[in-house]
Design a protein around this motif. Structure first.
Motif, PDB file in Angstrom:
ATOM      1  N   GLY A  23       0.806  -1.210   0.000  1.00  0.00           N
ATOM      2  CA  GLY A  23       0.000   0.000   0.000  1.00  0.00           C
ATOM      3  C   GLY A  23       0.833   1.251   0.000  1.00  0.00           C
ATOM      4  O   GLY A  23       2.052   1.235   0.098  1.00  0.00           O
ATOM      5  N   GLY A  24       0.133   2.413  -0.068  1.00  0.00           N
ATOM      6  CA  GLY A  24       0.831   3.675  -0.083  1.00  0.00           C
ATOM      7  C   GLY A  24       1.241   4.155   1.289  1.00  0.00           C
ATOM      8  O   GLY A  24       1.986   5.101   1.422  1.00  0.00           O
ATOM      9  N   GLY A  25       0.750   3.526   2.347  1.00  0.00           N
ATOM     10  CA  GLY A  25       1.079   3.910   3.711  1.00  0.00           C
ATOM     11  C   GLY A  25       1.428   2.675   4.487  1.00  0.00           C
ATOM     12  O   GLY A  25       1.888   1.698   3.939  1.00  0.00           O
ATOM     13  N   PRO A  26       1.204   2.657   5.807  1.00  0.00           N
ATOM     14  CA  PRO A  26       1.448   1.466   6.580  1.00  0.00           C
ATOM     15  C   PRO A  26       0.512   0.379   6.110  1.00  0.00           C
ATOM     16  O   PRO A  26      -0.688   0.515   6.166  1.00  0.00           O
ATOM     17  N   SER A  27       1.044  -0.714   5.602  1.00  0.00           N
ATOM     18  CA  SER A  27       0.162  -1.622   4.900  1.00  0.00           C
ATOM     19  C   SER A  27       0.183  -3.047   5.380  1.00  0.00           C
ATOM     20  O   SER A  27      -0.657  -3.830   4.963  1.00  0.00           O
ATOM     21  N   HIS A  28       1.088  -3.425   6.230  1.00  0.00           N
ATOM     22  CA  HIS A  28       1.112  -4.820   6.625  1.00  0.00           C
ATOM     23  C   HIS A  28       1.626  -4.916   8.044  1.00  0.00           C
ATOM     24  O   HIS A  28       2.765  -4.583   8.320  1.00  0.00           O
ATOM     25  N   SER A  29       0.770  -5.322   8.954  1.00  0.00           N
ATOM     26  CA  SER A  29       1.154  -5.445  10.350  1.00  0.00           C
ATOM     27  C   SER A  29       0.741  -6.807  10.842  1.00  0.00           C
ATOM     28  O   SER A  29      -0.402  -7.206  10.656  1.00  0.00           O
ATOM     29  N   PHE A  54      -7.386 -13.112   3.486  1.00  0.00           N
ATOM     30  CA  PHE A  54      -8.709 -12.515   3.669  1.00  0.00           C
ATOM     31  C   PHE A  54      -8.643 -11.004   3.452  1.00  0.00           C
ATOM     32  O   PHE A  54      -9.476 -10.426   2.739  1.00  0.00           O
ATOM     33  N   ALA A  55      -7.666 -10.363   4.061  1.00  0.00           N
ATOM     34  CA  ALA A  55      -7.534  -8.911   3.943  1.00  0.00           C
ATOM     35  C   ALA A  55      -7.368  -8.503   2.485  1.00  0.00           C
ATOM     36  O   ALA A  55      -7.986  -7.535   2.016  1.00  0.00           O
ATOM     37  N   ALA A 102      -3.245  -9.635  12.101  1.00  0.00           N
ATOM     38  CA  ALA A 102      -2.683  -9.217  10.817  1.00  0.00           C
ATOM     39  C   ALA A 102      -3.480  -8.036  10.291  1.00  0.00           C
ATOM     40  O   ALA A 102      -4.651  -7.875  10.619  1.00  0.00           O
ATOM     41  N   ALA A 103      -2.832  -7.188   9.516  1.00  0.00           N
ATOM     42  CA  ALA A 103      -3.518  -6.057   8.903  1.00  0.00           C
ATOM     43  C   ALA A 103      -2.883  -5.746   7.562  1.00  0.00           C
ATOM     44  O   ALA A 103      -1.662  -5.820   7.413  1.00  0.00           O
ATOM     45  N   GLU A 104      -3.717  -5.400   6.611  1.00  0.00           N
ATOM     46  CA  GLU A 104      -3.261  -5.018   5.279  1.00  0.00           C
ATOM     47  C   GLU A 104      -4.059  -3.803   4.831  1.00  0.00           C
ATOM     48  O   GLU A 104      -5.271  -3.734   5.061  1.00  0.00           O
ATOM     49  N   SER A 105      -3.418  -2.862   4.186  1.00  0.00           N
ATOM     50  CA  SER A 105      -4.133  -1.734   3.599  1.00  0.00           C
ATOM     51  C   SER A 105      -3.970  -1.763   2.089  1.00  0.00           C
ATOM     52  O   SER A 105      -3.005  -2.308   1.552  1.00  0.00           O
ATOM     53  N   SER A 106      -4.958  -1.195   1.412  1.00  0.00           N
ATOM     54  CA  SER A 106      -4.886  -1.089  -0.041  1.00  0.00           C
ATOM     55  C   SER A 106      -3.902   0.006  -0.417  1.00  0.00           C
ATOM     56  O   SER A 106      -3.349   0.701   0.436  1.00  0.00           O
ATOM     57  N   LYS A 107      -3.702   0.185  -1.684  1.00  0.00           N
ATOM     58  CA  LYS A 107      -2.962   1.352  -2.166  1.00  0.00           C
ATOM     59  C   LYS A 107      -3.837   2.584  -1.953  1.00  0.00           C
ATOM     60  O   LYS A 107      -5.054   2.487  -1.745  1.00  0.00           O
ATOM     61  N   ASN A 108      -3.221   3.748  -1.993  1.00  0.00           N
ATOM     62  CA  ASN A 108      -3.959   5.004  -1.911  1.00  0.00           C
ATOM     63  C   ASN A 108      -4.321   5.441  -3.327  1.00  0.00           C
ATOM     64  O   ASN A 108      -3.439   5.588  -4.182  1.00  0.00           O
ATOM     65  N   LEU A 116     -11.327  19.431  -8.402  1.00  0.00           N
ATOM     66  CA  LEU A 116     -11.673  18.163  -7.767  1.00  0.00           C
ATOM     67  C   LEU A 116     -10.411  17.479  -7.265  1.00  0.00           C
ATOM     68  O   LEU A 116      -9.452  17.274  -8.005  1.00  0.00           O
ATOM     69  N   ASP A 117     -10.397  17.115  -5.982  1.00  0.00           N
ATOM     70  CA  ASP A 117      -9.229  16.469  -5.377  1.00  0.00           C
ATOM     71  C   ASP A 117      -9.735  15.444  -4.359  1.00  0.00           C
ATOM     72  O   ASP A 117     -10.079  15.780  -3.226  1.00  0.00           O
ATOM     73  N   LEU A 118      -9.788  14.169  -4.787  1.00  0.00           N
ATOM     74  CA  LEU A 118     -10.350  13.105  -3.959  1.00  0.00           C
ATOM     75  C   LEU A 118      -9.308  12.028  -3.691  1.00  0.00           C
ATOM     76  O   LEU A 118      -8.420  11.792  -4.509  1.00  0.00           O
ATOM     77  N   GLY A 119      -9.425  11.379  -2.560  1.00  0.00           N
ATOM     78  CA  GLY A 119      -8.549  10.266  -2.219  1.00  0.00           C
ATOM     79  C   GLY A 119      -9.338   9.174  -1.526  1.00  0.00           C
ATOM     80  O   GLY A 119     -10.322   9.445  -0.836  1.00  0.00           O
ATOM     81  N   VAL A 120      -8.916   7.921  -1.702  1.00  0.00           N
ATOM     82  CA  VAL A 120      -9.638   6.811  -1.077  1.00  0.00           C
ATOM     83  C   VAL A 120      -8.711   5.616  -0.903  1.00  0.00           C
ATOM     84  O   VAL A 120      -7.804   5.388  -1.709  1.00  0.00           O
ATOM     85  N   SER A 121      -8.909   4.876   0.175  1.00  0.00           N
ATOM     86  CA  SER A 121      -8.169   3.643   0.416  1.00  0.00           C
ATOM     87  C   SER A 121      -8.959   2.811   1.418  1.00  0.00           C
ATOM     88  O   SER A 121      -9.974   3.269   1.960  1.00  0.00           O
ATOM     89  N   SER A 122      -8.497   1.598   1.665  1.00  0.00           N
ATOM     90  CA  SER A 122      -9.153   0.737   2.647  1.00  0.00           C
ATOM     91  C   SER A 122      -8.096   0.026   3.474  1.00  0.00           C
ATOM     92  O   SER A 122      -6.923  -0.039   3.097  1.00  0.00           O
ATOM     93  N   GLU A 123      -8.530  -0.508   4.612  1.00  0.00           N
ATOM     94  CA  GLU A 123      -7.622  -1.248   5.493  1.00  0.00           C
ATOM     95  C   GLU A 123      -8.415  -2.339   6.194  1.00  0.00           C
ATOM     96  O   GLU A 123      -9.550  -2.121   6.620  1.00  0.00           O
ATOM     97  N   VAL A 124      -7.835  -3.543   6.243  1.00  0.00           N
ATOM     98  CA  VAL A 124      -8.482  -4.687   6.881  1.00  0.00           C
ATOM     99  C   VAL A 124      -7.573  -5.210   7.979  1.00  0.00           C
ATOM    100  O   VAL A 124      -6.409  -5.521   7.741  1.00  0.00           O
ATOM    101  N   SER A 125      -8.118  -5.306   9.188  1.00  0.00           N
ATOM    102  CA  SER A 125      -7.383  -5.827  10.332  1.00  0.00           C
ATOM    103  C   SER A 125      -8.079  -7.086  10.829  1.00  0.00           C
ATOM    104  O   SER A 125      -9.310  -7.108  10.942  1.00  0.00           O
ATOM    105  N   VAL A 126      -7.305  -8.130  11.114  1.00  0.00           N
ATOM    106  CA  VAL A 126      -7.861  -9.380  11.637  1.00  0.00           C
ATOM    107  C   VAL A 126      -7.333  -9.597  13.047  1.00  0.00           C
ATOM    108  O   VAL A 126      -6.119  -9.622  13.263  1.00  0.00           O
TER     109      VAL A 126
END
Length: 249
Positions: A23-29, A54-55, A102-108, A116-126
């Motif tokens: 991912g573009g930020g903290p993405s794997h814990s 799963f994430a 465990a945790a994974e985030s998508s790319k930003n 127009l200036d929009l941003g979006v991402s997701s994060e899944v923690s187990v």
């Protein structure tokens, strides 16, 4: 700010805050499962690999966001920002209790067209188990945690300028988005007002999510001048909800 919020959400889970993913930020814990850790519904042990799979099956991808591109921005932290983060986590009561599995985030993803200036991402923690995930939900909904994060953002942006504008305040509004079939949803809207000459504009960051069995799924969406479009936000939230139900953490 989005990177700091992802760190904060990971900290609420009690897991470590290491970053080493796509991912573009903290993405794997990750954190080793505790003895006797079980899956969410059938009582079967799940492995770290299963949690990560799963994430990745739930998180947003480029195919979900036509017209958006992957952000190339990379954020760095100053010593002061690290100190503020440490104070925030201490205030929120995060002690790395081992609940995080465990945790994974998508790319930003971003969309920039004229104003127009929009941003979006997701994060899944187990989490290790559904009870730990339910504890995360309760913490995120608590006024204490929201207060800790409001103070953190206020200190983080105090006296700063962005695009010629000066931050003049931070506010966080909370809500409970419907997430049928899950343990419950949570929602925050962070509003950062800016004074630009004689005008006042704002940056918005919405944090919507839910807890399903042992998983917490979070959608981050931001907009400059105006919030992220509600219709697209609802579509993405529903997409994450359906994917979580179709897969087993």
């Amino acid at each position: 700010m989005q990177r700091a919020i992802i760190l904060f959400m990971l900290a609420v889970s009690g897991g470590p805050l290491t970053a080493c993913g796509s991912g573009g930020g903290p993405s794997h814990s990750t954190h080793p499962p505790s003895a006797g850790a079980t899956g969410a519904s059938a009582g079967k042990p799940h492995s770290q690999a299963q949690a990560v799979a799963f994430a990745r099956a739930v998180n947003l991808t480029s195919l979900d966001l036509p017209g958006f591109t992957v952000s190339s921005a990379r954020e760095t932290e100053t010593a002061q920002e690290k100190r503020l983060q440490h104070s925030m986590l201490a205030c929120a009561g995060s002690g790395g209790s081992g609940k995080g599995f465990a945790a994974e985030s998508s790319k930003n993803f971003e969309l920039k067209q004229q104003i127009l200036d929009l941003g979006v991402s997701s994060e899944v923690s187990v989490a290790d188990n559904p009870a730990a995930a339910a504890g995360e939900l309760a913490a995120i909904r608590s006024s204490r945690v929201k207060g800790c994060f409001t103070r953190y953002l206020t200190q983080l942006f105090k006296g700063r300028q962005f695009g010629g504008g000066t931050v003049i305040g931070i506010s966080i509004a909370s809500g409970t988005p419907p997430a049928p079939g899950t343990a419950g949803g949570f929602g925050w809207r962070v509003t950062v007002p800016l004074a630009v000459h004689n005008l006042r504009v704002a940056f918005y960051l919405d944090i919507l999510g839910f807890v399903d069995r042992s998983a917490r799924v979070t959608l981050f969406s931001s907009g400059a001048l105006r919030p992220f479009p509600a219709a697209i936000q609802q579509q993405l939230f529903s997409l994450l909800l359906n994917r979580a139900k179709e897969n087993t953490p």
